[in-house]
Design an enzyme around this catalytic site. Sequence first.
Site, PDB file in Angstrom:
ATOM      1  CB  THR A 144       4.513  40.516   4.184  1.00 31.03           C
ATOM      2  OG1 THR A 144       3.713  41.687   3.927  1.00 31.03           O
ATOM      3  CG2 THR A 144       4.779  40.383   5.678  1.00 31.03           C
ATOM      4  CG  HIS A 183      -2.751  32.038 -17.028  1.00 28.53           C
ATOM      5  ND1 HIS A 183      -3.304  30.878 -16.532  1.00 28.53           N
ATOM      6  CD2 HIS A 183      -1.962  31.655 -18.064  1.00 28.53           C
ATOM      7  CE1 HIS A 183      -2.873  29.841 -17.237  1.00 28.53           C
ATOM      8  NE2 HIS A 183      -2.047  30.288 -18.159  1.00 28.53           N
ATOM      9  CG  HIS A 237      -5.394  33.699 -20.071  1.00 27.92           C
ATOM     10  ND1 HIS A 237      -5.834  32.864 -19.070  1.00 27.92           N
ATOM     11  CD2 HIS A 237      -4.634  32.943 -20.899  1.00 27.92           C
ATOM     12  CE1 HIS A 237      -5.344  31.647 -19.274  1.00 27.92           C
ATOM     13  NE2 HIS A 237      -4.628  31.671 -20.377  1.00 27.92           N
ATOM     14  CG  ASP A 283       7.869  49.087   3.526  1.00 27.51           C
ATOM     15  OD1 ASP A 283       8.781  48.316   3.158  1.00 27.51           O
ATOM     16  OD2 ASP A 283       6.975  48.740   4.328  1.00 27.51           O
ATOM     17  CB  CYS A 293       6.277  46.101   1.903  1.00 24.72           C
ATOM     18  SG  CYS A 293       4.989  44.859   1.717  1.00 24.72           S
TER      19      CYS A 293
HETATM   20  C1  RB5 Z   1       6.624  47.168   7.924  1.00 20.53           C
HETATM   21  O1  RB5 Z   1       6.980  46.830   9.222  1.00 20.53           O
HETATM   22  C2  RB5 Z   1       5.691  46.102   7.352  1.00 20.53           C
HETATM   23  O2  RB5 Z   1       4.496  46.117   8.030  1.00 20.53           O
HETATM   24  C3  RB5 Z   1       5.494  46.326   5.872  1.00 20.53           C
HETATM   25  O3  RB5 Z   1       6.716  46.324   5.235  1.00 20.53           O
HETATM   26  C4  RB5 Z   1       4.664  45.275   5.136  1.00 20.53           C
HETATM   27  O4  RB5 Z   1       5.158  43.995   5.371  1.00 20.53           O
HETATM   28  C5  RB5 Z   1       3.225  45.383   5.268  1.00 20.53           C
HETATM   29  O5  RB5 Z   1       2.475  44.601   4.689  1.00 20.53           O
END
Ligand code: RB5
Length: 146
Positions: free
Chosen positions: A68, A99, A134, A10, A66
Amino acid sequence: MAKQVIIGSDHAGFSLKELIVAELIKGGYDVHDMGPATAESCDYPLFAQKVCEKVLQDDVQGILICGTGIGMSMAANRISGIRAALCTNEFHAKATRQHNNANVLCLGERVTGPGVAIELAKLFLETKFEGGRHQRRIDLFDSSKA
Ligand code: RB5
């Protein structure tokens, strides 16, 4: 033949995606970038779906990024046949291939630095599934006995 890799992100994972794409191309991988093409705000589940559909269709590995890595892993793991692993260290990246036969690596650009992320991507793509017990455990994912 070059190993195919499908990648997407994203906006919050865009810069890391661009870096990893360049690094994998340099390393001889056949990289399919499913977008986005710019860092403009966008919705990560749409890119998770695009990447995962192609991973399943071509029976190859994918990378989703993304902010996180969490949203991408949640979205990807809702798709049957996808085993997405959010990795932050080398042990994660290696063990989830050995695994879990993970077919999608998830990374968080706001969590993992670029140098480590590139190493994780390479390790993930190079490590083989061990099969055996596994495979039996993975088969239980979609079993009513689980
Ligand atoms: C975008 O701001 C953020 O929410 C997205 O990249 C991600 O981390 C969501 O899990």
